[in-house]
Design an enzyme around this catalytic site. Sequence first.
Site, mmCIF file in Angstrom:
data_model
loop_
_atom_site.group_PDB
_atom_site.id
_atom_site.type_symbol
_atom_site.label_atom_id
_atom_site.label_comp_id
_atom_site.label_asym_id
_atom_site.label_seq_id
_atom_site.Cartn_x
_atom_site.Cartn_y
_atom_site.Cartn_z
ATOM 1 N N LYS A 48 0.841 -1.203 0.000
ATOM 2 C CA LYS A 48 0.000 0.000 0.000
ATOM 3 C C LYS A 48 0.878 1.256 0.000
ATOM 4 O O LYS A 48 0.608 2.224 -0.710
ATOM 5 C CB LYS A 48 -0.943 -0.024 1.217
ATOM 6 C CG LYS A 48 -2.027 -1.090 1.087
ATOM 7 C CD LYS A 48 -2.772 -1.404 2.383
ATOM 8 C CE LYS A 48 -3.684 -2.617 2.167
ATOM 9 N NZ LYS A 48 -4.419 -3.070 3.352
ATOM 10 N N GLN A 92 -5.145 -1.781 9.455
ATOM 11 C CA GLN A 92 -4.891 -3.111 8.894
ATOM 12 C C GLN A 92 -5.406 -4.193 9.840
ATOM 13 O O GLN A 92 -5.144 -4.170 11.038
ATOM 14 C CB GLN A 92 -3.379 -3.287 8.645
ATOM 15 C CG GLN A 92 -3.007 -4.561 7.916
ATOM 16 C CD GLN A 92 -3.533 -4.641 6.490
ATOM 17 O OE1 GLN A 92 -3.696 -3.632 5.819
ATOM 18 N NE2 GLN A 92 -3.812 -5.838 6.022
ATOM 19 N N ASP A 115 -11.388 2.120 3.717
ATOM 20 C CA ASP A 115 -11.675 0.681 3.660
ATOM 21 C C ASP A 115 -13.175 0.436 3.528
ATOM 22 O O ASP A 115 -13.595 -0.685 3.228
ATOM 23 C CB ASP A 115 -11.192 0.008 4.953
ATOM 24 C CG ASP A 115 -9.981 -0.873 4.741
ATOM 25 O OD1 ASP A 115 -9.789 -1.346 3.610
ATOM 26 O OD2 ASP A 115 -9.249 -1.099 5.719
#
Length: 283
Positions: A48, A92, A115
């Site tokens: 990322k 994460q 997200d």
Amino acid sequence: MALLDGKSLAAELEASLKNEVERLSIRPGLAVIMAGDDAASKIYVGRKEQACQRVGFYSEMVYLPADISQEALLEQVQVLNQRSDIHGILVQLPLPAQIDVTQVLEAVAPEKDVDGFHPINAGHLFNGTPHLVPCTALGVMHLLKSQQIPMLGKQALVIGRSNIVGKPMALLLLQEHATVTIAHSRTPNLAELCLQADIIVAAVGKAKLVTAEMVKPGAVVIDVGMNRSEGKLCGDVDFESVAPKASWITPVPGGVGPMTISCLLLNTLQAACQSLALSGTRG
Ligand code: GUN
């Protein structure tokens, strides 16, 4: 059989993102929080960060110890919520066992939730008015649309019911007017359901679960699996046997994975543009 090439579509998407960023008056900023030292997570977080660098985004990795407290983690999220140079925040997963994941995901400002995991964004998707959509499901939709694969009226089977992939995937396919079935670990007749499907999205995390006998000739097969065995990445679909029967199929690696990353960039750009529009200074 034709390959749904996520790697090249992701590269195309990145090129157009890079172009857009150059014409924007601000630099989109993404913060990634990672707690603990899960080996796979470290690889994903690294990808990322590299992707942000390729397209000219600002990125900040926040590495926290595995024994971090709930309060300290929430504090980190709050600080990032307040920062005007950070437009996207990603926590994460998985998080260490002592952490209440739901509370952490709900602490992320919905407008920075790249997200798409906050209940507000999940709710928008549920209502058919998507804002920030979970990246993997969004990436799959981009792949399908890139080849004008018809979804309207098609039988779509999503295998897996996670909040991260399965549920948002089903909702997006529904929005494209597919007839959607969700199968999961307690589904007794998986093979039978698979055989009826025009589109199969496998997102369970079980290596080679979908085999040739389960696939209708001409079906579209999307493999979201990222299983590691003996150091090799392997999907949820037995590619070798299924590929000859499928009309389209995604490889692993090089299919859905790269699309997840480029959709994260897309969501970050969207969040940055939204913040500009709200501040009335878009230029
Ligand atoms: N862990 C595995 N997949 C994901 C994802 O899409 N987002 C986050 N934040 N963590 C993950």
